[in-house]
Design an enzyme around this catalytic site. Structure first.
Site, PDB file in Angstrom:
ATOM      1  N   LYS A  82       0.884  -1.280  -0.108  1.00  0.00           N
ATOM      2  CA  LYS A  82       0.048  -0.143  -0.125  1.00  0.00           C
ATOM      3  C   LYS A  82       0.867   1.254   0.259  1.00  0.00           C
ATOM      4  CE  LYS A  82      -3.841  -2.512   2.364  1.00  0.00           C
ATOM      5  NZ  LYS A  82      -4.605  -2.656   1.254  1.00  0.00           N
ATOM      6  N   CYS A  83       1.726   1.176  -0.806  1.00  0.00           N
ATOM      7  CA  CYS A  83       2.762   2.268  -0.804  1.00  0.00           C
ATOM      8  C   CYS A  83       2.900   2.977  -2.119  1.00  0.00           C
ATOM      9  CB  CYS A  83       4.126   1.677  -0.665  1.00  0.00           C
ATOM     10  SG  CYS A  83       5.704   3.022  -0.617  1.00  0.00           S
ATOM     11  N   GLY A  84       3.284   4.318  -2.188  1.00  0.00           N
ATOM     12  CA  GLY A  84       3.518   5.156  -3.597  1.00  0.00           C
ATOM     13  C   GLY A  84       4.489   4.370  -4.557  1.00  0.00           C
TER      14      GLY A  84
END
Length: 177
Positions: A55-57
């Site tokens: 769930k990271c950029g």
């Protein structure tokens, strides 16, 4: 048995109480399925360790990591290391992480158990990767998800790359030619 204490106990010289350079191949870590992942099985190949999160950029870098692995798998092993220490961006359990990686990015490279890459419970793998007295080359701090650490086929630390470095960057690829 605490694997960190066991590992750290093997690093101290009995005469000087100083940590000494050690081999990455002696470090114990489990694969995502809970079975031991023997790093010594990757002798004679480069190993790229990457702390990953779903769930990271930077999560789209899974695609580039897979491309790098597919392009160089004769001489490179990519090992994704799930970590939930940065913005709680890897909250899933092993099955959720595996499903996410396969379904969204077609990941076929190795993924380990979820670990801490910094702090009081830092896994011995990341202690080795981030401490010059152990890796023989440089100190570093893991700043965010998708920071990369490259080890050569002889098990020697080469360098680390911040999250903004693309997996297909020439900074990494130049070693694989």
């Amino acid at each position: 048995m605490n694997p960190f204490k066991t590992f750290m106990g093997t690093l101290f010289s009995k005469s000087s109480n100083k940590m000494e350079k050690t081999s990455i191949y002696d470090i114990k870590i489990n694969a995502l399925n809970g079975k031991p992942l023997e790093l010594s099985a990757f002798k004679d190949k480069y190993i790229l360790f990457v702390n990953v999160a779903s769930k990271c950029g930077f999560t789209p870098q899974y695609k580039g990591l897979q491309e790098l692995y597919d392009t160089h798998k004769d001489k490179l092993v990519v090992i994704g290391v799930p970590c939930n220490q940065f913005g709680k961006q890897e909250p899933g359990n092993a099955q959720e992480i595996e499903s996410f990686c396969e379904v969204n990015y077609g990941v076929t490279f190795q993924i380990t158990e979820k670990i801490d890459v910094k702090g009081a419970n830092q896994h011995p793998l990341y202690t080795w990767l981030t401490q010059k007295q152990l890796n023989g080359k440089s100190n570093s701090k893991v700043k965010w998800n998708f920071q990369k650490y490259l080890v050569n086929p002889e098990g020697e630390f080469i360098d680390y790359y911040f999250s903004i470095t693309s997996p297909m960057s020439t900074k990494i690829a130049k070693y694989l030619k």
